[in-house]
Each structure stands twice: as structure tokens, then as C-alpha cells.
Design a protein around this motif. Structure first.
Motif, PDB file in Angstrom:
ATOM      1  N   GLY A 114       0.813  -1.208   0.000  1.00  0.00           N
ATOM      2  CA  GLY A 114       0.000   0.000   0.000  1.00  0.00           C
ATOM      3  C   GLY A 114       0.843   1.254   0.000  1.00  0.00           C
ATOM      4  O   GLY A 114       0.515   2.238  -0.681  1.00  0.00           O
ATOM      5  N   VAL A 115       1.931   1.242   0.755  1.00  0.00           N
ATOM      6  CA  VAL A 115       2.836   2.398   0.787  1.00  0.00           C
ATOM      7  C   VAL A 115       3.474   2.614  -0.580  1.00  0.00           C
ATOM      8  O   VAL A 115       3.529   3.744  -1.102  1.00  0.00           O
ATOM      9  N   ILE A 116       3.967   1.523  -1.183  1.00  0.00           N
ATOM     10  CA  ILE A 116       4.603   1.638  -2.503  1.00  0.00           C
ATOM     11  C   ILE A 116       3.584   2.081  -3.551  1.00  0.00           C
ATOM     12  O   ILE A 116       3.850   2.976  -4.367  1.00  0.00           O
ATOM     13  N   GLY A 117       2.387   1.477  -3.526  1.00  0.00           N
ATOM     14  CA  GLY A 117       1.360   1.833  -4.503  1.00  0.00           C
ATOM     15  C   GLY A 117       0.892   3.266  -4.357  1.00  0.00           C
ATOM     16  O   GLY A 117       0.642   3.954  -5.360  1.00  0.00           O
ATOM     17  N   SER A 118       0.765   3.730  -3.114  1.00  0.00           N
ATOM     18  CA  SER A 118       0.337   5.113  -2.893  1.00  0.00           C
ATOM     19  C   SER A 118       1.366   6.112  -3.395  1.00  0.00           C
ATOM     20  O   SER A 118       1.022   7.220  -3.819  1.00  0.00           O
ATOM     21  N   ALA A 119       2.644   5.729  -3.357  1.00  0.00           N
ATOM     22  CA  ALA A 119       3.684   6.611  -3.886  1.00  0.00           C
ATOM     23  C   ALA A 119       3.584   6.727  -5.409  1.00  0.00           C
ATOM     24  O   ALA A 119       3.987   7.739  -5.992  1.00  0.00           O
ATOM     25  N   ILE A 120       3.024   5.694  -6.049  1.00  0.00           N
ATOM     26  CA  ILE A 120       2.846   5.731  -7.506  1.00  0.00           C
ATOM     27  C   ILE A 120       1.583   6.507  -7.864  1.00  0.00           C
ATOM     28  O   ILE A 120       1.597   7.381  -8.733  1.00  0.00           O
ATOM     29  N   ASN A 121       0.484   6.163  -7.185  1.00  0.00           N
ATOM     30  CA  ASN A 121      -0.788   6.853  -7.440  1.00  0.00           C
ATOM     31  C   ASN A 121      -1.620   6.780  -6.155  1.00  0.00           C
ATOM     32  O   ASN A 121      -2.137   5.718  -5.808  1.00  0.00           O
ATOM     33  N   ARG A 122      -1.745   7.896  -5.464  1.00  0.00           N
ATOM     34  CA  ARG A 122      -2.438   7.904  -4.178  1.00  0.00           C
ATOM     35  C   ARG A 122      -3.925   7.587  -4.304  1.00  0.00           C
ATOM     36  O   ARG A 122      -4.556   7.135  -3.335  1.00  0.00           O
ATOM     37  N   ASP A 123      -4.498   7.768  -5.505  1.00  0.00           N
ATOM     38  CA  ASP A 123      -5.922   7.487  -5.684  1.00  0.00           C
ATOM     39  C   ASP A 123      -6.242   5.991  -5.608  1.00  0.00           C
ATOM     40  O   ASP A 123      -7.374   5.607  -5.335  1.00  0.00           O
ATOM     41  N   TRP A 124      -5.263   5.133  -5.884  1.00  0.00           N
ATOM     42  CA  TRP A 124      -5.503   3.694  -5.855  1.00  0.00           C
ATOM     43  C   TRP A 124      -5.898   3.205  -4.459  1.00  0.00           C
ATOM     44  O   TRP A 124      -6.648   2.246  -4.327  1.00  0.00           O
TER      45      TRP A 124
END
Length: 587
Positions: free
Chosen positions: A133-143
């Protein structure tokens, strides 16, 4: 004048160790017409050009790239819950767990909105979800936006989620499998070439690819830790085996399918051939410490939330806590910690869901088809499942306890997990991955590629993925299902694509009874597919084909369980007192 060499160049280790005459575990057959050796099945022929010419340090990366293409290609198709409101399926569940672990306090993880994919896996899954979740939020916080991202069908999110499964598998499962095969093939006197054949067959196992990379889950992380546990035990490092097995349990509670067998083996090596109190104490201590380390971040997070003043004293008491004959003081400082532990256990073991949720190929769904079990109290069904499971796993566990030999571990885990799958409480169709893994690992053992073993391992895998077809069909995975399962059958020379494993000329082939059972099971699977495709079920029996699938699967899995149990009993006798001569003769 050139100076003489002062050292001998290091000889490169090749895939092939030994001449063709020494390849005895099923990769070669004798051509009756020319009296020469030939590849026994297509997978051997496919890899034959690399035999004896390519180093294993080149071959293994090439294999991993090839099997990776099949995994990623499967991910291009549908997944569980795609555009399927209101709950959206397993991908949404995993995404939601990344969302809540990223944004919510630790004390809310097991309590937050349980009606919408509440977290019901152990803490290691929560930590894994938090990291992704931390890595994904750094890519796109909307996910992973809290409360705003539910049911998101963003194609880029799908790519990210698929990539997390791919990377997790290649970081955990595949390294553990490669190390296990190196150790187990040496133990079983199987050469490197044959071990590579087994590696490809195991990595192309269709059920695992379709569930994790198609349907969408992270089962290979748990399976990887389980394989690492077996690998450590085979290497003579039982303490590391305990650590890895606790990690498997900490990621998915389904690893409990293996727990009785692992416990029986570890207890056995502490008692036989002589009592070793020190070893028993070390194993017990390391296991307790591993569980403490597993839960430490979670409990420290709860303590930090208490320090910050998060409201926790008004959290509802879990049913497990209310069932204990203890009068807890809700105002005690430690009460929130007890509540958090009890809630996590309550979520991890969902006894309230009933004996089974969906059609699954075990004995309870089969019995329920003819005699409705929901008329009985839940407690009675729980006890019946406990008794049946205990009976099914008692013999393999007893063998591992009385004869704790490393060579017996894959068969012992396979028989025990088959017993769990067929008889235990709250089994899902995806749980069949657990008995399939140790059974498929038998391909890397002594004679594992001979028809006498290959055909049984093939039957279990083909039947296992076939029982998943109703689930995969809902996820729009029909094309990957047929492609991967038929490709795997072709590579290993199995029906319905090939009958090479059933030829009478095959060395160490099957008995007439085994051939009769196998070929009839394959015939039934083919006929079922034709009937399901062209004949809609009657209006009063809309689940006819699904229920038929589950019933046939339960019968076939029961036969696989009996085969594993019988092989375990036979192999156990080879390591009994006075049997060393027999063992050497067999090898």
C-alpha cells in the motif's frame, strides 16, 4: 618459453551429471524398434538441446524467464470481481487491505468495516499489505484513497496489483523452491539434469498460476515459506524450519494443513532414536519466539495507538473473549491488547461461517448434496469435522513421528493436507493448492519422473485445476485455464493430450487398476466439460454441473489421498530397522 600452469581450471558444473546410462528416474525410455534411449515425455525432449551443453547458472534464469511469461500472460485476462458489484471479489479484498493498513491505526485493522472485506488473515499478510500500500500510494495515491477507492477498476491499478503478485512470488516462492530442489535431489540421489526437468514441471503447475496470477491471490508467499521450512529441515536445520513455518502460518492460516505433519516430524526427531531434551527445548523456544516476533509489530502498534489516545476501551468484545470463563476488567490497561489479540484470532478462524461457503470438492459438500447438513447445530458439525480430520491425518502423522526421515516429508505433508482438504471445517476450493504442492514436489524425488509417480502427480494436478473451473469461469479465465492445463498435460505426457505415461512399454509403469482409475477420471472430466458447455442445467437445478464437478473431484481427491498414504507406508518400511539392504537395492 611459456610457464607451466600453476592451477587446474575450475570445471564448469553442467546440467547433466553423469552419462545417459545413469539417468534412471524417468527422463528416458527405451525405443523398442531401435533399442536406443529416447526422451520419455515432451518436456524432456523440449529441454534436450540444453542437456550437457548449458550451465545450470544459465539454464535456471532461462527457465525462470520462460515460466514468468506464462504468469504475466495469465494476468492479462480477467480477475476475481472485475466489474462485479457490490463486493468486487478477491482483488478488491487485497487492495482494500492495502488501503486500511496504509491509512488506519493498527488498532483498527481487524475491526474496520468488517462487512466490506474485513481483514481476516494473520499479521504477516497485514504487514505485506501495508508495504504494498505504501509503494502503490507513492505511484498513485488514488488507488488506495481511504473510503474513496472501493471497487476501483483502473487498468494501471490492475498492472500494479499483478506486478505485486509476480514480484512476491519471485522473491519468496521461487528461491525457496530452487534451494529445496537442490537439497532434496541430492538426498534422493537425483542428478541436476532431472532436477531441472522437475523444476520446470513444478513451476508450470497450472492451478497455482491460475489462482494467483489469474483469479488473484498471494498463495505462493505462504507456499514459499512452507517450502523453505521443508528445505531447512532437509538440510538438518530444524530451528530455521520452525521459523519459516511460523512465517507461513503468519501469512495465511491455511498453512495449518501442514502443521500436524511438521509437528509430528519435529517431535519425532526429538525422541527417536534417543530422547533429546535439549533439541526439544530449542525447537519449542524458537517457535514461541518466532510467534512473538510475528506479533510484535502489531502489538507495538496497538501500544502506540494507546499512547496517542486512540479510543479502544469501547471496542466490542470478540466472541472468543466472551466465551472464556474470565471476568475481564474493561478499564485495565492491558484490556485493549487482549481484545486485539482475541479479535485477530476470531477473524483468522471464521467458525461462524459454517461448514463450507461454496461448492468444494470435499466429503462435506458431497454428503450435503444427498443429506442436508445445515439441519444440524454448528457445534455438532465442528466436532464431526474435527473427528473426521483427526482420523484422516492420524496415520501419516504417526508415521512421521515414529520414523522421522527427511525423505518422507513431501509424502507426509501431502497425505496430511489431503486429509485436511477432504475433511476439515471451512475449506475453499483454492485450498487444494496445499496438498498439490508437496505431491508435485515428488517429481524431484527418486523415480519421480517415472510413470508410476508422474501419472499420479499429473492426475492430482489436472483434477485439482478442473475442480476450479467453475470459479475460473466466473473470472473470465476459460482461455488461460484450457491453455495452461492442456500445455502442462502435454509437457508431462498426460491425458487428454497424450497417453505416454500409460504405455505398457514405459519403465516402471502403472498397474492395470491404476490405469483403469486414471483414464476413467480423465474421461469423466472431458465428458463433463462437453456437457457443461452444450447442455444448460435444468431450471430447478441451476448448480447441477458445479455440484457434479465437486462430487467427482472429492472422489478423485480421496483416491489421491489413499495413494499418498500407501506410498508413505511403503517408503516408511524402507527405512525401518533391518531394511537398509532393501533401501540400497531400491536406490
Amino acid at each position: 618459453m611459456a610457464s607451466p600452469q600453476t592451477h587446474k581450471p575450475r570445471r564448469r558444473k553442467k546440467i547433466e551429471e553423469g552419462s545417459l546410462a545413469h539417468v534412471t528416474h524417468g527422463t528416458l525410455d527405451l525405443d523398442q524398434a531401435t533399442h536406443t534411449r529416447k526422451p520419455a515425455f515432451p518436456l524432456v525432449a523440449f529441454l534436450w538441446p540444453a542437456k550437457g551443453t548449458v550451465s545450470q547458472w544459465v539454464m535456471v534464469p532461462l527457465v525462470l524467464m520462460a515460466v514468468g511469461l506464462f504468469r504475466w500472460s495469465t494476468g492479462l485476462w480477467g480477475y476475481s470481481g472485475y466489474q462485479s458489484p457490490p463486493m468486487h471479489g478477491d482483488l478488491e479484498a487485497q487492495r482494500h487491505w492495502m488501503e486500511i493498513t496504509k491509512h488506519l491505526p493498527v488498532s483498527q485493522w481487524y475491526f474496520h468495516d468488517l462487512q466490506w472485506w474485513g481483514l481476516d488473515y494473520p499479521p504477516l499478510t497485514a504487514y505485506h499489505s501495508w508495504l504494498l500500500g505504501v509503494i502503490g500510494s507513492a505511484i498513485n495515491r488514488d488507488w488506495f484513497a481511504l473510503h474513496k477507492s472501493r471497487g476501483l477498476d483502473d487498468p494501471n491499478l490492475k498492472i500494479y496489483m499483478r506486478a505485486t503478485v509476480f514480484v512476491s512470488e519471485y522473491l519468496i516462492f521461487i528461491p525457496a523452491l530452487i534451494v529445496f530442489l537442490r537439497r532434496y535431489t541430492r538426498l534422493e540421489h537425483v542428478n541436476v539434469w532431472e532436477g531441472t526437468i522437475a523444476l520446470v514441471a513444478i513451476l508450470m503447475q497450472p492451478a497455482t498460476i491460475l489462482i494467483d496470477h489469474g483469479h488473484f491471490q498471494y498463495n505462493t508467499v505462504m507456499l514459499g515459506f512452507s517450502v523453505a521450512s521443508m528445505s531447512s529441515i532437509i538440510a538438518g536445520r530444524p530451528l530455521w524450519g520452525c521459523v519459516f513455518f511460523v512465517a507461513a502460518l503468519g501469512f495465511k492460516q491455511m498453512a495449518l494443513f501442514y502443521a500436524p505433519a511438521v509437528f509430528a516430524y519435529l517431535l519425532g526427531i526429538c525422541i527417536f532414536p534417543r530422547l533429546d531434551i535439549v533439541r526439544l527445548f530449542k525447537i519449542a523456544s524458537v517457535t514461541v519466539i518466532a510467534f512473538a516476533v510475528l506479533y510484535a509489530p502489531f502489538l507495538l502498534g496497538v501500544l502506540y495507538d494507546m499512547y496517542r489516545g486512540e479510543p479502544m476501551h469501547d471496542l466490542p468484545a470478540p466472541p472468543l473473549l466472551e466465551a472464556l470463563p474470565i471476568n475481564w476488567n474493561p478499564k485495565a490497561w492491558f484490556y485493549p491488547i487482549i481484545v486485539q489479540l482475541a479479535q485477530s484470532v476470531h477473524r483468522i478462524f471464521p467458525f461462524a461461517r459454517g461448514l463450507f461457503e461454496d461448492k468444494v470438492a470435499n466429503i462435506w459438500c458431497t454428503v450435503h448434496t444427498f443429506h442436508k447438513l445445515n439441519r444440524y447445530p454448528t457445534q455438532l458439525l465442528q466436532r464431526a469435522a474435527l473427528v473426521a480430520t483427526s482420523a484422516a491425518i492420524s496415520v501419516p502423522c504417526l508415521i512421521l513421528f515414529l520414523r522421522p526421515r527427511k525423505e518422507l516429508l513431501p509424502l507426509g505433508l501431502a497425505a496430511t493436507s489431503w486429509g485436511f482438504f477432504l475433511c476439515s471445517y471451512q475449506v475453499h476450493e483454492k485450498n487444494v493448492l496445499l496438498p498439490l504442492l508437496p505431491m508435485t514436489l515428488l517429481l524431484s524425488g527418486q523415480g519421480g519422473l517415472l510413470p508410476s509417480t508422474r501419472a499420479w502427480v499429473g492426475l492430482a494436478n489436472m483434477l485439482g485445476v478442473w475442480t476450479m473451473f467453475p470459479l475460473l469461469q466466473r473470472d473470465q479465465l476459460r482461455v488461460p485455464y484450457f491453455t495452461l492445463s492442456l500445455l502442462w498435460a502435454y509437457l508431462l505426457g498426460l491425458p487428454p493430450v497424450s497417453l505416454s505415461a500409460y504405455h505398457d512399454a514405459s519403465r516402471n509403469g502403472l498397474s492395470l487398476l491404476s490405469k483403469f482409475l486414471h483414464l476413467n477420471v480423465y474421461l469423466v472430466m472431458v465428458v463433463w466439460h462437453i456437457a457443461e458447455a452444450f447442455y444448460p442445467p435444468p431450471a430447478d437445478k441451476p448448480d447441477l454441473w458445479t455440484v457434479t464437478n465437486a462430487m467427482i473431484g472429492a472422489g478423485g481427491f480421496g483416491i489421491c489421498y489413499l495413494w499418498c498414504l500407501w506410498r508413505l507406508i511403503v517408503r516408511r518400511s524402507l527405512y525401518g530397522p533391518g531394511q537398509e539392504a532393501v533401501k540400497n537395492k531400491v536406490q
